[in-house]
Motif scaffolding. Structure first.
Motif, mmCIF file in Angstrom:
data_model
loop_
_atom_site.group_PDB
_atom_site.id
_atom_site.type_symbol
_atom_site.label_atom_id
_atom_site.label_comp_id
_atom_site.label_asym_id
_atom_site.label_seq_id
_atom_site.Cartn_x
_atom_site.Cartn_y
_atom_site.Cartn_z
ATOM 1 N N UNK A 1 2.078 15.282 30.403
ATOM 2 C CA UNK A 1 2.034 15.217 28.943
ATOM 3 C C UNK A 1 3.140 16.048 28.302
ATOM 4 N N UNK A 2 3.526 17.109 28.984
ATOM 5 C CA UNK A 2 4.471 18.072 28.397
ATOM 6 C C UNK A 2 5.823 18.099 29.097
ATOM 7 N N UNK A 3 6.127 17.064 29.894
ATOM 8 C CA UNK A 3 7.341 17.090 30.689
ATOM 9 C C UNK A 3 8.587 17.235 29.818
ATOM 10 N N UNK A 4 8.586 16.651 28.633
ATOM 11 C CA UNK A 4 9.762 16.713 27.769
ATOM 12 C C UNK A 4 9.912 18.074 27.091
ATOM 13 N N UNK A 5 8.928 18.923 27.246
ATOM 14 C CA UNK A 5 9.023 20.293 26.739
ATOM 15 C C UNK A 5 9.260 21.278 27.878
ATOM 16 N N UNK A 6 8.654 21.008 29.030
ATOM 17 C CA UNK A 6 8.701 21.959 30.135
ATOM 18 C C UNK A 6 10.071 21.978 30.817
ATOM 19 N N UNK A 7 10.624 20.799 31.118
ATOM 20 C CA UNK A 7 11.932 20.744 31.776
ATOM 21 C C UNK A 7 13.020 21.356 30.886
ATOM 22 N N UNK A 8 13.093 20.990 29.594
ATOM 23 C CA UNK A 8 14.080 21.667 28.732
ATOM 24 C C UNK A 8 13.871 23.173 28.652
ATOM 25 N N UNK A 9 12.619 23.619 28.695
ATOM 26 C CA UNK A 9 12.369 25.057 28.703
ATOM 27 C C UNK A 9 12.998 25.705 29.931
ATOM 28 N N UNK A 10 12.864 25.057 31.096
ATOM 29 C CA UNK A 10 13.494 25.573 32.308
ATOM 30 C C UNK A 10 15.005 25.578 32.196
ATOM 31 N N UNK A 11 15.561 24.542 31.559
ATOM 32 C CA UNK A 11 17.015 24.465 31.389
ATOM 33 C C UNK A 11 17.513 25.591 30.488
ATOM 34 N N UNK A 12 16.843 25.794 29.355
ATOM 35 C CA UNK A 12 17.240 26.854 28.428
ATOM 36 C C UNK A 12 17.113 28.218 29.095
ATOM 37 N N UNK A 13 16.035 28.420 29.847
ATOM 38 C CA UNK A 13 15.835 29.684 30.552
ATOM 39 C C UNK A 13 16.961 29.928 31.547
ATOM 40 N N UNK A 14 17.336 28.893 32.283
ATOM 41 C CA UNK A 14 18.391 29.036 33.286
ATOM 42 C C UNK A 14 19.740 29.331 32.637
ATOM 43 N N UNK A 15 20.062 28.616 31.572
ATOM 44 C CA UNK A 15 21.334 28.843 30.873
ATOM 45 C C UNK A 15 21.385 30.269 30.325
ATOM 46 N N UNK A 16 20.265 30.730 29.787
ATOM 47 C CA UNK A 16 20.216 32.089 29.244
ATOM 48 C C UNK A 16 20.432 33.122 30.344
#
Length: 318
Positions: free
Chosen positions: A141-156
Motif C-alpha cells: 500500500x505504501x510502496x510509493x512512499x517507502x522506496x522514495x524515503x529510502x532513496x532520500x535517506x541514501x542521498x542524504x
C-alpha cells in the motif's frame, strides 16, 4: 503519511480478556505504553492473549542457526579449495574471493530464512509472517512512499559522507575489483541483504530486547505477572532501549565493511534508527525492508552511473 497498521475490532462472540487499555493494564512498569496488536484468540495457543514473540530465545536461535550455516559453508569452501597436497595460501585466497564470500552469505541468508519459515510457526502457533509482523499488504500500500524515503535517506547520507573525513579506501572496495563481482554484490545488496537484515534486526531483535527489558523491569508481584499475561504491550522505555541496542548491533555488523570509520558508523547508526522508526510507525517489517532496499538501490545506482555502467571501476578511487 505512511498508513498505520490496521487495527482489529473485537468480536462480541469471542470471550474477551479483561480490559487492557487502562494505564495500569497496559503498562505494569509505569510510563506510556506502545500497544502491539495481538492476533485474535482463535489463532492463539489457548485462551486469552497469545504469548509475546519473538522473545530473546527466538532471536538467539535465529542468529545461532545463521552462524552455524555460515561456519560450515566456509569450512566447505576451505575443504574444496585446499586439498592436503596444495599450497596453503590457496585456501586463504578462496576465503577472500568476493564471489565466494557473497555466495556463502547468500546461501546462509536463504537457508536461515527457510529454516525460520518452517520452524518458528511451530513455536509461535501462528504463521511466520504474523509472528514476525511482516505485513506485506502494508508495504504494498505504501510502496510509493517507502522506496522514495529510502532513496532520500541514501542521498542524504552520501551527501553528508562527502563532507566527513572518510577513508579513501575501505575493505568493502575489495568487492568492486571486477564488473562481475559488482553485479553480484548489487543483486545481493538490493534483493537479499535488506530482507535478511530487517528480519533479523527489526523482526527478531527489536521486539526481543523490548520484551526482555519489560520482563526484567516487571514488579515481582502476582498482580504484575497477571497483567503481563493478559497484555502484549511494550513500554516506551523498552522500545527506546531496544532501538538503541538493535541499532548498535546493526552498525557493528557493517563496521568491518567500512573499516570501522567512526563517521560512517555514526551515519549507519542513524540509518538504523530511521529504519526502526518506519518499522514501529507501520508495524511492518516488510515496510522497513522496502526502505532499506531503496537505500541500497540508490548507493548502487550512484556507483553504476559514476563508473559508466560498472565498466570503469577505477573511477571509484579518483
Amino acid at each position: 503519511m505512511i498508513d498505520r497498521f490496521p487495527t482489529r475490532t473485537a468480536d462480541a462472540s469471542q470471550p474477551q480478556a479483561p480490559p487492557v487499555d487502562s494505564p495500569q493494564a497496559l503498562n505494569p512498569t509505569g510510563g506510556k505504553a506502545i500497544v502491539i496488536e495481538a492476533p485474535p484468540p482463535s489463532v492463539a495457543p489457548g485462551p486469552g492473549v497469545p504469548a509475546r514473540v519473538p522473545h530473546i530465545g527466538h532471536a538467539l536461535l535465529f542468529v545461532l542457526f545463521a552462524a552455524v550455516v555460515l561456519f560450515f559453508t566456509e569450512a566447505a569452501i576451505l575443504a574444496f579449495s585446499h586439498p592436503a597436497a596444495r599450497d596453503p595460501h590457496k585456501s586463504i585466497t578462496a576465503l577472500i574471493n568476493p564471489k565466494l564470500i557473497v555466495g556463502s552469505e547468500a546461501f546462509t541468508y536463504i537457508a536461515t530464512l527457510l529454516f525460520s519459515w518452517a520452524v518458528f510457526p511451530l513455536l509461535w502457533h501462528r504463521s511466520f509472517a504474523d509472528g514476525l509482523r511482516w505485513d506485506l499488504p502494508a508495504a504494498l500500500r505504501n510502496v510509493l512512499k517507502l522506496v522514495p524515503l529510502g532513496i532520500v535517506l541514501s542521498v542524504t547520507v552520501q551527501a553528508i559522507s562527502s563532507l566527513l573525513p572518510v577513508p579513501k579506501s575501505i575493505p568493502m572496495d575489495d568487492f568492486f575489483r571486477s564488473a562481475s563481482d559488482v553485479w553480484l554484490v548489487t543483486a545481493f545488496g538490493i534483493f537479499l541483504a535488506p530482507m535478511f537484515e530487517e528480519v533479523c534486526f527489526r523482526g527478531f531483535f527489536l521486539p526481543a530486547f523490548a520484551i526482555a527489558y519489560d520482563w526484567l523491569s516487571l514488579p515481582r508481584s502476582p498482580a504484575a505477572h497477571e497483567r503481563w499475561r493478559i497484555t502484549t504491550s511494550l513500554t516506551a522505555p523498552a522500545i527506546v532501549f531496544s532501538t538503541v541496542v538493535t541499532s548498535i548491533l546493526f552498525t557493528a555488523l557493517h563496521g568491518q565493511q567500512v573499516g570501522f570509520a567512526w563517521p560512517v558508523l555514526i551515519l549507519l547508526f542513524c540509518v538504523s534508527l530511521i529504519l526502526t522508526l518506519v518499522r514501529l510507525r507501520t508495524q511492518s517489517v516488510a515496510c522497513s525492508t522496502l526502505v532499506h532496499a531503496g537505500y541500497n538501490l540508490t548507493i548502487f545506482l550512484h556507483l553504476f552511473i559514476g563508473t559508466g555502467g560498472y565498466r570503469h571501476l577505477e573511477r571509484m578511487t579518483n
